[in-house]
Design an enzyme around this catalytic site. Structure first.
Site, PDB file in Angstrom:
ATOM      1  N   ASP A   1       0.881  -1.054   0.085  1.00 34.04           N
ATOM      2  CA  ASP A   1      -0.026   0.048  -0.204  1.00 34.04           C
ATOM      3  C   ASP A   1       1.002   1.530  -0.116  1.00 34.04           C
ATOM      4  OD1 ASP A   1      -2.203  -1.593   0.161  1.00 34.04           O
ATOM      5  OD2 ASP A   1      -2.358  -1.340   2.335  1.00 34.04           O
TER       6      ASP A   1
HETATM    7  N1  URA Z   1      -1.522  -6.178   3.395  1.00 33.28           N
HETATM    8  C1  URA Z   1      -2.036  -4.725   3.674  1.00 33.28           C
HETATM    9  O1  URA Z   1      -2.929  -4.752   4.328  1.00 33.28           O
HETATM   10  N2  URA Z   1      -0.942  -3.840   3.031  1.00 33.28           N
HETATM   11  C2  URA Z   1       0.137  -3.833   2.309  1.00 33.28           C
HETATM   12  O2  URA Z   1       1.016  -3.238   2.029  1.00 33.28           O
HETATM   13  C3  URA Z   1       0.887  -5.413   2.544  1.00 33.28           C
HETATM   14  C4  URA Z   1       0.071  -6.734   3.121  1.00 33.28           C
END
Ligand code: URA
Length: 237
Positions: free
Chosen positions: A101
């Site tokens: 993310d």
């Molecule tokens: N899980 C999440 O919630 N975000 C990420 O970036 C990776 C795994």
């Protein structure tokens, strides 16, 4: 040996479907000979020519990036935000292996080796990913156990996971949990904690299969060694 259309797609030249179209149209040559049958197999050491372009199959690049927060995991962003590709100096067209993310930091592989990328992200292949999540509040052990045995996110139960409570800070009201999962659903870690009533306020991926972030600072990267690439491939033998 692999199907020709797969080799072409893995080279990053075009999609597998487009490659099939080009093969049946007679636009593909293997070592100088036209091939029109979709069942044809070839190897990465063959010279494959598509519509007059010689594919460079051996020119693979593998980058291990310590992604900082505030960078998008795409090759280009319509809002003009910085992407993970902007952080590396390369002339190859690289793609991220999976996704972190915008506000998640940590280990991200970038490569033009579509074959390895597909193997690494396929849920069947169970590659462990280790995250450290800072969550609001003081976690309850029973709830963490429940999360690890599987919780429903987006209508599906998650696979078994492993967790370690690394720190509980009662004064500042947060907990640090190390979570190991092998799936890669969208926002999986945040949603898993949400499912047991906790909010993730910071998230970092520390490991991806046998790889870790040792020696790198946020925003830095290095190339994988040939030995590391071989180790990654050997996970799927
Ligand atoms: N899980 C999440 O919630 N975000 C990420 O970036 C990776 C795994």
């Amino acid at each position: 040996m692999e199907r020709l259309q797969k080799i072409i797609a893995n080279s990053g030249y075009c999609s597998r479907r487009k490659a099939e179209e080009l093969i049946t149209r007679g636009e593909v040559l293997v070592n100088g000979k036209v091939v029109t049958s979709l069942g044809t197999k070839a190897s990465y050491s063959d010279q494959i020519t598509v519509s007059g372009h010689n594919l460079k199959l051996e020119n693979k690049e593998y980058i291990l990036l310590y992604k900082p927060r505030g960078v998008v995991t795409t090759t280009s962003d319509e809002k003009g935000r910085k992407t993970v590709i902007d952080l590396v100096d390369t002339t190859n067209r690289l793609y991220p292996v999976g996704r972190l993310d915008y506000d998640t930091s940590g280990l991200l592989l970038l490569t033009n080796d579509g074959e390895l990328a597909n193997l690494l992200i396929h849920p069947r292949n169970n590659v462990d990913k280790v995250y450290v999540a800072k969550v609001e509040g003081i976690v309850k052990v029973e709830l963490i156990k429940k999360m690890c045995s599987g919780v429903v996110i987006d209508g599906k139960k998650t696979a078994r996971a492993k967790a370690k409570i690394k720190k509980i800070d009662k004064k500042k009201n947060f907990s640090l949990i190390e979570l190991t999962i092998h799936e890669g659903k969208n926002h999986q870690v945040k949603k898993m904690f949400e499912a047991i009533g906790y909010k993730v306020i910071k998230l970092k991926r520390e490991k991806f299969g046998p790889l870790n972030l040792n020696g790198l600072k946020s925003g830095e990267y290095r190339h994988l060694t040939i030995k590391e690439v071989k180790t990654l491939y050997s996970l799927f033998k």
